[in-house]
Write an enzyme that holds these catalytic residues in place. Structure first.
Site, PDB file in Angstrom:
ATOM      1  N   ARG A  15       0.825  -1.225   0.000  1.00 57.32           N
ATOM      2  CA  ARG A  15       0.000   0.000   0.000  1.00 57.32           C
ATOM      3  C   ARG A  15       0.855   1.271   0.000  1.00 57.32           C
ATOM      4  O   ARG A  15       0.518   2.270   0.642  1.00 57.32           O
ATOM      5  CB  ARG A  15      -0.963   0.006   1.188  1.00 57.32           C
ATOM      6  CG  ARG A  15      -2.039  -1.050   1.114  1.00 57.32           C
ATOM      7  CD  ARG A  15      -2.997  -0.929   2.275  1.00 57.32           C
ATOM      8  NE  ARG A  15      -2.332  -1.180   3.544  1.00 57.32           N
ATOM      9  CZ  ARG A  15      -2.765  -0.771   4.722  1.00 57.32           C
ATOM     10  NH1 ARG A  15      -3.893  -0.089   4.811  1.00 57.32           N
ATOM     11  NH2 ARG A  15      -2.104  -1.050   5.829  1.00 57.32           N
ATOM     12  N   GLU A  16       1.952   1.253  -0.749  1.00 54.60           N
ATOM     13  CA  GLU A  16       2.824   2.427  -0.801  1.00 54.60           C
ATOM     14  C   GLU A  16       2.097   3.658  -1.332  1.00 54.60           C
ATOM     15  O   GLU A  16       2.322   4.779  -0.870  1.00 54.60           O
ATOM     16  CB  GLU A  16       4.042   2.145  -1.691  1.00 54.60           C
ATOM     17  CG  GLU A  16       4.987   1.082  -1.159  1.00 54.60           C
ATOM     18  CD  GLU A  16       4.650  -0.326  -1.612  1.00 54.60           C
ATOM     19  OE1 GLU A  16       5.547  -1.188  -1.565  1.00 54.60           O
ATOM     20  OE2 GLU A  16       3.483  -0.571  -2.011  1.00 54.60           O
ATOM     21  N   ARG A 523      -8.302   4.696  -0.128  1.00 56.42           N
ATOM     22  CA  ARG A 523      -9.026   3.768   0.735  1.00 56.42           C
ATOM     23  C   ARG A 523      -8.851   2.349   0.218  1.00 56.42           C
ATOM     24  O   ARG A 523      -9.255   2.030  -0.897  1.00 56.42           O
ATOM     25  CB  ARG A 523     -10.504   4.151   0.777  1.00 56.42           C
ATOM     26  CG  ARG A 523     -11.394   3.156   1.500  1.00 56.42           C
ATOM     27  CD  ARG A 523     -11.283   3.262   2.994  1.00 56.42           C
ATOM     28  NE  ARG A 523     -12.329   2.469   3.630  1.00 56.42           N
ATOM     29  CZ  ARG A 523     -12.134   1.708   4.686  1.00 56.42           C
ATOM     30  NH1 ARG A 523     -10.950   1.614   5.232  1.00 56.42           N
ATOM     31  NH2 ARG A 523     -13.129   1.040   5.223  1.00 56.42           N
ATOM     32  N   GLU A 673     -26.813   7.510   1.092  1.00 49.49           N
ATOM     33  CA  GLU A 673     -25.950   8.569   0.555  1.00 49.49           C
ATOM     34  C   GLU A 673     -26.773   9.463  -0.345  1.00 49.49           C
ATOM     35  O   GLU A 673     -27.483   8.986  -1.218  1.00 49.49           O
ATOM     36  CB  GLU A 673     -24.794   7.950  -0.226  1.00 49.49           C
ATOM     37  CG  GLU A 673     -23.893   8.969  -0.911  1.00 49.49           C
ATOM     38  CD  GLU A 673     -24.402   9.401  -2.286  1.00 49.49           C
ATOM     39  OE1 GLU A 673     -24.220  10.584  -2.616  1.00 49.49           O
ATOM     40  OE2 GLU A 673     -24.992   8.588  -2.995  1.00 49.49           O
ATOM     41  N   HIS A 702     -16.837  11.518   2.448  1.00 46.39           N
ATOM     42  CA  HIS A 702     -15.675  11.095   1.666  1.00 46.39           C
ATOM     43  C   HIS A 702     -14.809  12.282   1.267  1.00 46.39           C
ATOM     44  O   HIS A 702     -13.821  12.126   0.558  1.00 46.39           O
ATOM     45  CB  HIS A 702     -16.126  10.320   0.425  1.00 46.39           C
ATOM     46  CG  HIS A 702     -16.798   9.031   0.765  1.00 46.39           C
ATOM     47  ND1 HIS A 702     -18.145   8.961   1.052  1.00 46.39           N
ATOM     48  CD2 HIS A 702     -16.323   7.772   0.893  1.00 46.39           C
ATOM     49  CE1 HIS A 702     -18.466   7.706   1.327  1.00 46.39           C
ATOM     50  NE2 HIS A 702     -17.387   6.969   1.234  1.00 46.39           N
TER      51      HIS A 702
END
Length: 763
Positions: A15-16, A523, A673, A702
């Site tokens: 997850r760099e 995310r 939403e 978000h």
């Protein structure tokens, strides 16, 4: 025969990209440092694929946030509200994705929604009648040249022009977005010509809308688009990629488009191969999507070779490609990183393949199809793994199967209709008009995450970890009481992920340490692996629900994830119908709901954000899915007394076309939403009288942007025009786990104030 990959994971093996983006947004690294991380990931991906023997290595499949947003930037479809940022491309790009609130500017983000039936979210293009397009940034050319400089000939990947327009929304009435095709095509042609001049051989144009229900107008748009592109770029080899479904009645259109190759998904739609072979013109190449780009199970070589061996005699090896079914974006990076045998046992691990292993599978399949006898031992190993999985005692549980068989229609119904329940619940809860709540989670700070990491490493005892979480929960309950929220939540500080947390406590699930996939932007989620029959050996949430409720006289919601969402957001076993697995999960959640009620929890929320996402691509297939999905939710939720209030939550679910089925779920309160789409989702309630209570989300979680009180009031007034005020709740769009405390506090204080203003108007 060539091997072909449609796309590769972009987040980095550890997850760099996530860490770099979040550091950049926080101001801790420079743009140059962020760009270096992106370049390193691209180089790693290209090198791995080339060295594994992949012939068509994709480029421009990398993105700092989303490939649809990349296309929007590329073709200059930038909404007017971002005009002041156009001289700073990176600031503009992230503002479109996340909003912008600094330097005196306050700009809302673009809408976000699900990419077909995946859990990947894309940024929805916005189109006006007078929309103009221009080549703002040729990212595809830049990355093609970057690969070439490293000695790697790549295949640039673009979202095709028709699918790009169809993925967007008209922001004013009176026109259809496909009418913009004539203006968009010159930009695509300019882009493609620049790639052609730079030496690109193959270009992949993703056109997933070819597997959807399209009308004659759309079919005409496809013909016009590709006739124009072919005429302008005669030397480029063009590959149209379809995935997630079969072409069905669109087959004649797809095979006749003037391109060099067609890709089809034989994992989702294996039966389409015969039709394609019968109809594909003799001058076209066929890319066979035989390695699953959506799931983590090892490829069945015999099954894939059967497809290949059917195609090759009809077409010849030079006209066949072996490929992944879709981009590998939807699977984790590398199974070899999973060295913790307690978390993922060797027996289960031998059945699995992540992106890197899928690359190896493609290379092996090519050699096996070409008759390389030195690899027959690999074929035998694959057959043994398939047999081990089929016969493993880990997979089947007789008690679970018997319980599923005994489920009746009565198990899927509440005792009384909603009007009766509502009166009893109001007597029990004594809530005001426009009751306020949140969706469940509160910010998980670095500190909270560090406690979990230390606990897992043994650096914190169970007692110390429990004490810290209780302290955080207590502060959160007290703060909610202080600002005046009506129905509270405990904050979920003990939870890593809304699906993983439950999967860890259910039998039939396995877990990874590095099995991350991108959900949206930075995310990432780590889906559990459902390998066998599912059951609940013990209560999962009771301890924290009881503790939180003991701190206040206000109702605290019990927080659960629903069966459809657990199914959709897991890697699901592929040896039985998904509906059967979903029923097993539903019965486990039902047991938890009943335990919470018996403990005195008066409000229980069962989140189902993935109901809409799970819809089949083709409308004719919807009914079967919706029947078992709604039934699964009902089985999970209906074991309670009338006075217990059941909530559900759906985020980024454009369910206007399935609103009747949402009503059949019969939740007492549904929260949805709505804010990014400016309450567009409420259109469904104009034509359909939704019978139960509803909380249309009043601000976008978000984005780090804090809404004004007036904005929230305006959204509530808009909602009140189509929904009776006595049915309305006030809540954010989604959970607050990924947000910071400062923005969360400011936003919720304003939300509560807006609700009070609405109540005053009723007085």
């Amino acid at each position: 025969m060539q091997t072909n990959i449609l796309g590769y994971p972009r987040i980095g093996s550890r997850r760099e990209l996530k860490k770099a983006c979040e550091s950049f947004w926080a101001g801790n690294i420079t743009e140059e440092e962020l760009l270096k991380v992106g370049a390193a990931i691209r180089q790693q991906n290209w090198t791995l694929q080339k060295e594994s023997g992949i012939d068509l290595v994709p480029s421009n499949d990398f993105s700092f946030y989303d490939q649809v947003l990349d296309t929007t930037l590329t073709v200059g479809a930038i909404p007017a509200r971002y005009a002041s940022l156009q001289n700073d491309r990176m600031a503009l790009y992230f503002a479109m994705a996340r909003g912008y609130q600094r330097e005196g500017k306050d700009i809302t983000a673009m809408e976000m929604t699900k990419w077909f039936d995946t859990n990947y979210h894309y940024i929805v293009p916005e189109f006006a009648r007078s929309q103009n397009f221009f080549l703002f940034y040729n990212k595809a050319l830049e990355e093609y040249r970057e690969g070439k400089a490293q000695g790697i000939e790549t295949k640039p990947v673009l979202l095709g022009p028709v699918s790009y327009l169809l993925s967007g929304k008209e922001k004013e009435a009176g026109f259809h977005r496909l009418e913009l095709l004539e203006r968009l095509l010159p930009v695509y042609i300019e882009l493609l010509k620049e790639l052609e001049e730079a030496g690109a051989v193959w270009v992949q144009l993703d056109e997933p809308f070819l597997v959807t229900d399209i009308d004659e107008k759309t079919k005409k748009a496809y013909t016009e688009a590709y006739d124009a592109i072919r005429k302008a770029c005669p030397r480029l080899k063009l590959l149209i990629a379809t995935y997630f479904e079969g072409l069905r009645e669109n087959m004649p259109l797809a095979v006749q488009l003037p391109v060099d190759a067609l890709h089809i998904d034989l994992v989702r739609a294996p039966s389409q191969l015969d039709d394609v072979l019968a109809q594909l013109p003799a001058d076209k190449v066929l890319s066979l999507g035989v390695v699953d780009g959506r799931n983590i199970w090892k490829n069945n070589f015999d099954q894939s070779l059967e497809f290949i061996n059917k195609a090759v005699p009809r077409m010849g090896t030079g006209r066949v490609m072996i490929a992944g079914s879709s981009s590998f974006l939807h699977v984790p990076y590398d199974l070899d990183l999973e060295t913790d045998e307690e978390a993922l046992t060797p027996e289960i691990k031998q059945w699995m393949a992540f992106a890197r292993q899928k690359v190896e599978e493609l290379a092996l399949l090519k050699k096996l199809a070409e008759g390389d006898r030195s690899l027959l031992s690999k074929l035998d190993e694959n057959r043994q793994a398939m047999e081990n999985k089929r016969t493993s005692p880990l997979i089947h549980n007789k008690e679970v199967e018997e319980r599923c068989a005994a489920v009746s229609d009565n198990d899927a119904r509440r005792k009384s209709p909603f009007p009766v329940r509502k009166k009893l619940q109001q007597q029990e809860l004594q809530l005001p008009s426009y009751p306020t709540t949140t969706i469940g989670s509160f910010p998980q700070t670095k500190e909270v995450r560090s406690w979990r990491a230390k606990f897992k490493k043994g650096e914190l005892s169970a007692e110390e970890y429990d004490r810290l979480l209780k302290s955080e929960t207590k502060k959160t309950i007290e703060w909610q009481e202080r600002i005046g929220l009506d129905v509270l939540v405990h904050g979920e500080f003990e939870r890593n992920d809304m699906v993983e947390y439950f999967g860890e406590q259910l039998d039939g699930f396995a877990f990874t340490r590095f099995g991350w996939v991108q959900s949206y932007g930075s995310r990432c989620v780590k889906p559990p692996v459902i390998y066998g029959d599912v059951s609940r050996p013990h209560p999962m949430t009771l301890y924290w629900a009881n503790y939180a409720q003991s701190l206040t006289t206000k109702p605290v919601k019990g927080m659960l994830t629903g069966p459809v969402t657990i199914l959709q957001w897991s890697f699901v076993r592929n040896d039985q119908e998904r509906s059967k697995t979903c029923l097993q999960i539903a019965l486990s959640i039902r047991d938890e709901v009943c335990d919470l009620e018996q403990a005195g929890i008066r409000v229980i929320q069962i989140d189902e954000p993935a109901i809409r996402e799970g819809l089949p691509i083709r409308r004719n297939d919807w009914k079967s899915y919706l029947d078992w999905a709604v039934r699964s939710f009902c089985i999970a939720s209906t074991g309670v007394e009338d006075k217990t209030q059941i909530h559900t939550h759906m985020c980024y679910s454009e369910f206007n076309d399935i609103i009747e089925h949402i009503a059949l779920m019969d939740a007492d309160v549904i929260t949805i939403e709505c804010s990014r789409s400016q309450m567009e989702l409420l259109d469904a309630f104009v034509r359909f009288s939704y019978p139960n209570d509803i909380g249309p989300g009043v601000y976008d979680i978000h984005s780090p942007r804090v809404p004004t009180v007036d904005e929230i009031v305006d959204l509530l007034k808009e909602a009140a025009r189509v929904i009776p005020q006595e049915q309305l709740w006030v809540n954010p769009d989604c959970g607050l786990k990924t947000r910071g405390w400062k923005e969360t506090e400011e936003s919720l204080i304003r939300m509560v104030k807006a609700a009070r203003l609405m109540r005053e108007q009723l007085a």
